[in-house]
Write a protein that holds these residues in place. Structure first.
Motif, PDB file in Angstrom:
ATOM      1  N   ASP A  54       0.840  -1.199   0.000  1.00  0.00           N
ATOM      2  CA  ASP A  54       0.000   0.000   0.000  1.00  0.00           C
ATOM      3  C   ASP A  54       0.874   1.247   0.000  1.00  0.00           C
ATOM      4  OD1 ASP A  54      -2.512  -1.226   0.010  1.00  0.00           O
ATOM      5  OD2 ASP A  54      -2.397  -1.598   2.153  1.00  0.00           O
ATOM      6  N   THR A  55       1.486   1.532  -1.098  1.00  0.00           N
ATOM      7  CA  THR A  55       2.371   2.693  -1.156  1.00  0.00           C
ATOM      8  C   THR A  55       1.606   3.998  -1.019  1.00  0.00           C
ATOM      9  OG1 THR A  55       2.210   2.670  -3.572  1.00  0.00           O
ATOM     10  CG2 THR A  55       4.074   1.492  -2.562  1.00  0.00           C
ATOM     11  N   GLY A  56       0.306   3.953  -1.282  1.00  0.00           N
ATOM     12  CA  GLY A  56      -0.497   5.163  -1.165  1.00  0.00           C
ATOM     13  C   GLY A  56      -1.342   5.200   0.085  1.00  0.00           C
ATOM     14  N   ARG A  57      -1.204   4.187   0.952  1.00  0.00           N
ATOM     15  CA  ARG A  57      -1.978   4.132   2.180  1.00  0.00           C
ATOM     16  C   ARG A  57      -1.075   4.139   3.409  1.00  0.00           C
ATOM     17  NH1 ARG A  57      -6.939  -0.210   1.654  1.00  0.00           N
ATOM     18  NH2 ARG A  57      -7.829   0.533  -0.319  1.00  0.00           N
ATOM     19  N   HIS A  58      -1.607   4.681   4.481  1.00  0.00           N
ATOM     20  CA  HIS A  58      -0.924   4.639   5.764  1.00  0.00           C
ATOM     21  C   HIS A  58      -1.305   3.353   6.467  1.00  0.00           C
ATOM     22  CE1 HIS A  58       0.488   8.842   5.760  1.00  0.00           C
ATOM     23  NE2 HIS A  58      -0.644   9.099   5.124  1.00  0.00           N
ATOM     24  N   ARG A  59      -0.311   2.613   6.907  1.00  0.00           N
ATOM     25  CA  ARG A  59      -0.564   1.396   7.672  1.00  0.00           C
ATOM     26  C   ARG A  59      -0.591   1.732   9.157  1.00  0.00           C
ATOM     27  NH1 ARG A  59       2.922  -3.516   4.855  1.00  0.00           N
ATOM     28  NH2 ARG A  59       1.784  -3.498   2.869  1.00  0.00           N
ATOM     29  N   VAL A  60      -1.713   1.440   9.781  1.00  0.00           N
ATOM     30  CA  VAL A  60      -1.923   1.749  11.190  1.00  0.00           C
ATOM     31  C   VAL A  60      -2.388   0.480  11.890  1.00  0.00           C
ATOM     32  CG1 VAL A  60      -3.242   3.140  12.840  1.00  0.00           C
ATOM     33  CG2 VAL A  60      -2.523   4.139  10.647  1.00  0.00           C
ATOM     34  N   ALA A  61      -1.800   0.187  13.047  1.00  0.00           N
ATOM     35  CA  ALA A  61      -2.149  -1.010  13.806  1.00  0.00           C
ATOM     36  C   ALA A  61      -3.081  -0.664  14.948  1.00  0.00           C
ATOM     37  CB  ALA A  61      -0.893  -1.674  14.350  1.00  0.00           C
ATOM     38  N   LEU A  62      -4.124  -1.455  15.126  1.00  0.00           N
ATOM     39  CA  LEU A  62      -5.012  -1.353  16.266  1.00  0.00           C
ATOM     40  C   LEU A  62      -4.714  -2.529  17.188  1.00  0.00           C
ATOM     41  CD1 LEU A  62      -7.499  -0.097  17.729  1.00  0.00           C
ATOM     42  CD2 LEU A  62      -8.912  -1.703  16.418  1.00  0.00           C
ATOM     43  N   LEU A  63      -4.219  -2.256  18.386  1.00  0.00           N
ATOM     44  CA  LEU A  63      -3.861  -3.300  19.347  1.00  0.00           C
ATOM     45  C   LEU A  63      -4.861  -3.307  20.490  1.00  0.00           C
ATOM     46  CD1 LEU A  63      -1.183  -3.222  17.725  1.00  0.00           C
ATOM     47  CD2 LEU A  63       0.016  -3.524  19.899  1.00  0.00           C
ATOM     48  N   VAL A  64      -5.744  -4.299  20.472  1.00  0.00           N
ATOM     49  CA  VAL A  64      -6.750  -4.446  21.526  1.00  0.00           C
ATOM     50  C   VAL A  64      -6.962  -5.924  21.807  1.00  0.00           C
ATOM     51  CG1 VAL A  64      -8.012  -2.297  21.091  1.00  0.00           C
ATOM     52  CG2 VAL A  64      -8.584  -4.344  19.776  1.00  0.00           C
ATOM     53  N   PRO A  65      -7.458  -6.278  23.002  1.00  0.00           N
ATOM     54  CA  PRO A  65      -7.778  -7.685  23.276  1.00  0.00           C
ATOM     55  C   PRO A  65      -9.044  -8.072  22.528  1.00  0.00           C
ATOM     56  CG  PRO A  65      -8.452  -6.314  25.126  1.00  0.00           C
ATOM     57  CD  PRO A  65      -7.706  -5.417  24.179  1.00  0.00           C
ATOM     58  N   MET A  66      -9.027  -9.220  21.899  1.00  0.00           N
ATOM     59  CA  MET A  66     -10.196  -9.704  21.176  1.00  0.00           C
ATOM     60  C   MET A  66     -10.778 -10.950  21.824  1.00  0.00           C
ATOM     61  SD  MET A  66     -10.547  -7.434  18.855  1.00  0.00           S
ATOM     62  CE  MET A  66     -11.599  -8.082  17.558  1.00  0.00           C
ATOM     63  N   SER A  67     -10.226 -11.338  22.957  1.00  0.00           N
ATOM     64  CA  SER A  67     -10.739 -12.457  23.730  1.00  0.00           C
ATOM     65  C   SER A  67     -10.324 -12.240  25.177  1.00  0.00           C
ATOM     66  CB  SER A  67     -10.186 -13.791  23.198  1.00  0.00           C
ATOM     67  OG  SER A  67      -8.771 -13.815  23.264  1.00  0.00           O
ATOM     68  N   GLY A  68     -10.763 -13.097  26.067  1.00  0.00           N
ATOM     69  CA  GLY A  68     -10.397 -12.952  27.462  1.00  0.00           C
ATOM     70  C   GLY A  68     -11.266 -11.947  28.185  1.00  0.00           C
ATOM     71  N   ALA A  69     -10.799 -11.492  29.352  1.00  0.00           N
ATOM     72  CA  ALA A  69     -11.594 -10.647  30.240  1.00  0.00           C
ATOM     73  C   ALA A  69     -12.042  -9.345  29.589  1.00  0.00           C
ATOM     74  CB  ALA A  69     -10.791 -10.341  31.512  1.00  0.00           C
ATOM     75  N   ASN A  70     -11.209  -8.765  28.744  1.00  0.00           N
ATOM     76  CA  ASN A  70     -11.540  -7.484  28.113  1.00  0.00           C
ATOM     77  C   ASN A  70     -11.822  -7.612  26.622  1.00  0.00           C
ATOM     78  OD1 ASN A  70     -11.187  -5.847  30.495  1.00  0.00           O
ATOM     79  ND2 ASN A  70      -9.005  -6.259  30.303  1.00  0.00           N
ATOM     80  N   GLY A  71     -12.069  -8.852  26.171  1.00  0.00           N
ATOM     81  CA  GLY A  71     -12.323  -9.064  24.755  1.00  0.00           C
ATOM     82  C   GLY A  71     -13.541  -8.314  24.241  1.00  0.00           C
ATOM     83  N   ASP A  72     -14.597  -8.216  25.063  1.00  0.00           N
ATOM     84  CA  ASP A  72     -15.798  -7.496  24.655  1.00  0.00           C
ATOM     85  C   ASP A  72     -15.497  -6.022  24.397  1.00  0.00           C
ATOM     86  OD1 ASP A  72     -16.886  -9.921  25.231  1.00  0.00           O
ATOM     87  OD2 ASP A  72     -18.246  -9.215  26.794  1.00  0.00           O
ATOM     88  N   VAL A  73     -14.677  -5.448  25.282  1.00  0.00           N
ATOM     89  CA  VAL A  73     -14.320  -4.030  25.137  1.00  0.00           C
ATOM     90  C   VAL A  73     -13.466  -3.831  23.894  1.00  0.00           C
ATOM     91  CG1 VAL A  73     -13.244  -2.051  26.260  1.00  0.00           C
ATOM     92  CG2 VAL A  73     -14.383  -3.795  27.639  1.00  0.00           C
ATOM     93  N   GLY A  74     -12.487  -4.717  23.702  1.00  0.00           N
ATOM     94  CA  GLY A  74     -11.627  -4.612  22.527  1.00  0.00           C
ATOM     95  C   GLY A  74     -12.409  -4.727  21.237  1.00  0.00           C
ATOM     96  N   LEU A  75     -13.371  -5.636  21.208  1.00  0.00           N
ATOM     97  CA  LEU A  75     -14.178  -5.802  20.002  1.00  0.00           C
ATOM     98  C   LEU A  75     -15.019  -4.569  19.725  1.00  0.00           C
ATOM     99  CD1 LEU A  75     -15.138  -7.523  17.672  1.00  0.00           C
ATOM    100  CD2 LEU A  75     -16.802  -8.601  19.212  1.00  0.00           C
ATOM    101  N   ALA A  76     -15.551  -3.939  20.780  1.00  0.00           N
ATOM    102  CA  ALA A  76     -16.330  -2.719  20.596  1.00  0.00           C
ATOM    103  C   ALA A  76     -15.473  -1.607  20.004  1.00  0.00           C
ATOM    104  CB  ALA A  76     -16.930  -2.275  21.931  1.00  0.00           C
ATOM    105  N   ILE A  77     -14.230  -1.492  20.475  1.00  0.00           N
ATOM    106  CA  ILE A  77     -13.323  -0.481  19.925  1.00  0.00           C
ATOM    107  C   ILE A  77     -13.011  -0.792  18.465  1.00  0.00           C
ATOM    108  CG2 ILE A  77     -10.979   0.463  20.075  1.00  0.00           C
ATOM    109  CD1 ILE A  77     -11.167   0.118  23.105  1.00  0.00           C
ATOM    110  N   ALA A  78     -12.755  -2.073  18.167  1.00  0.00           N
ATOM    111  CA  ALA A  78     -12.467  -2.462  16.787  1.00  0.00           C
ATOM    112  C   ALA A  78     -13.659  -2.180  15.887  1.00  0.00           C
ATOM    113  CB  ALA A  78     -12.092  -3.946  16.736  1.00  0.00           C
ATOM    114  N   ASN A  79     -14.861  -2.472  16.367  1.00  0.00           N
ATOM    115  CA  ASN A  79     -16.063  -2.177  15.584  1.00  0.00           C
ATOM    116  C   ASN A  79     -16.184  -0.681  15.317  1.00  0.00           C
ATOM    117  OD1 ASN A  79     -16.886  -4.856  15.493  1.00  0.00           O
ATOM    118  ND2 ASN A  79     -18.274  -4.683  17.240  1.00  0.00           N
ATOM    119  N   ALA A  80     -15.860   0.122  16.330  1.00  0.00           N
ATOM    120  CA  ALA A  80     -15.962   1.575  16.170  1.00  0.00           C
ATOM    121  C   ALA A  80     -14.962   2.103  15.151  1.00  0.00           C
ATOM    122  CB  ALA A  80     -15.757   2.262  17.518  1.00  0.00           C
ATOM    123  N   THR A  81     -13.764   1.517  15.107  1.00  0.00           N
ATOM    124  CA  THR A  81     -12.797   1.957  14.101  1.00  0.00           C
ATOM    125  C   THR A  81     -13.298   1.612  12.699  1.00  0.00           C
ATOM    126  OG1 THR A  81     -11.500  -0.102  14.220  1.00  0.00           O
ATOM    127  CG2 THR A  81     -10.871   1.684  15.694  1.00  0.00           C
TER     128      THR A  81
END
Length: 388
Positions: A54-81
């Protein structure tokens, strides 16, 4: 202090959305209050050879838990992005989600190896060190969703809603209304220490006094006994209860008779979504400070229509992180290191949660509004500033 604020995108919120207290384990008390999980599988970060050039795109990483105790919260953040990308029609960003459940350091290492030049996350303060250990050697800034300012650095930016700022805003408002002698009811532990210190700092800065402090274990009997001790001591005209809605409702009647004008009662950002507080007579007239809520309802309705459930309140940070990144791309070339000076623009930015800016030390500063508890509703009695 306040002036203009730079919008993160050039469209209004309506166009963005339409077209375009529970406690998180690990110390970030008060960051989430309710929310469901969409029926979607966890998203794992791909290997470098699977990502297109992706030479014309910015690569950005989203680091959140997707399972475990905070997986629900991480998934909500990922959905919002994902929502933000769809709503804005952003074509110059590739945001890849990396699951931190198996180790934040490993997730960050993979994200760096995949060529990402900015990290959004992690969620928890305890994971920031592991992520930074991978990101700093590669000159990749980190924007964490934590609300703990102790992890802030010149390359780690704290985006969460900082409790100390909420407390300072409420205390200063109370002083402007005539408060002079404060008492504090604060739980034992990190959150209590942070809010107590913030209260003392704000009170001392204005030449007023803290005349009583009671600490307690976070149980029904613990807070009830602490409130009784504080009430018996007396001598204060204002008391801050650094607690969630359920326990605050237990303490309030022991500190103030329903209908009485004094003492004034203050709360923290933990009260933001606690509408049951409006049914507690002793809390009528109480004040607390939180980020503006006006745009949240529209966001939540859009989220629910897409994912079938209401989001965690913290999910707006994921949405705003995308808007912020889009704003940065105006002066940031794809494939190049991000100049952190772009993040510390003194005029600040505007997102769903109102105006915010990052200081040079990485601490995020937000504009808070003051709300008053009424009979069945919260009322904004002092709006948040529109800019810095």
């Amino acid at each position: 202090m306040f002036g203009n604020v730079k919008r993160l995108v050039t469209v209004g919120l309506g166009s963005v959305l339409l077209g375009a207290c529970s406690v998180i384990p690990g110390g970030d008390d008060g960051m989430a209050d309710r929310g469901p999980v969409a029926d979607a599988p966890p998203v794992a970060g791909p290997s470098a050879d699977m990502l297109p050039d992706d030479t014309g795109r910015h690569r950005v990483a989203l680091l959140v838990p997707m399972s475990g105790a905070n997986g629900d919260v991480g998934l909500a953040i990922a959905n919002a992005t994902t929502m933000a990308l769809l709503d804005t029609g952003a074509e110059n960003l590739r945001i890849t989600t990396y699951d931190t459940s198996g180790g934040a350091g490993a997730a960050a290492s993979r994200a760096i190896g995949d060529g990402n030049r900015l990290i959004l996350g992690p969620l928890m303060r305890d994971n920031v060190g592991d992520v930074l250990g991978q990101a700093r050697p590669s000159d990749v800034p980190v924007i964490t969703f934590s609300n703990d300012t102790t992890v802030a650095r010149n390359d780690v930016f704290v985006m969460g809603h900082v409790p100390e700022q909420s407390v300072a805003r409420a205390v200063n408002f109370a002083i402007d209304q005539g408060a002079r002698n404060f008492a504090v009811l604060a739980p034992r532990g990190d959150y209590g220490e942070r809010t107590l210190t913030a209260t003392e700092r704000a009170v001392n800065a204005r030449g007023t006094r803290v005349v009583g402090i009671e600490r307690y274990d976070r149980t029904n009997t613990g807070i009830a006994s602490a409130a009784d001790r504080l009430a018996e001591r007396g001598g204060f005209d204002t008391v801050l209860i650094a607690e969630n809605g359920r326990l605050s409702a237990i303490a309030a009647p022991r500190l103030k008779e329903a209908g009485a004008s004094l003492p004034s009662i203050l709360g923290t950002e933990l009260w933001s979504r606690e509408t049951e507080l409006t049914r507690v007579p002793a809390l009528r007239g109480a004040w607390f400070a939180a980020v503006p809520d006006a745009r949240y309802r529209q966001f939540a309705d859009s989220y629910q229509s897409r994912f079938g459930e209401e989001p965690y309140r913290i999910a707006t940070l994921g949405y705003d992180a995308v808007l912020l990144t889009l704003r940065l791309t105006r002066d940031w070339r794809p494939g190049r290191a991000l100049d952190t000076a772009l993040l510390t623009d003194s005029e600040g930015f505007l997102g769903l949660d109102g105006s915010f800016r990052f200081r040079d030390n990485g601490v995020g500063e937000r504009a808070f509004e003051v709300r008053q508890i009424g009979n069945g509703a919260f009322t904004v009695v002092d709006p948040a500033a529109q800019g810095f």
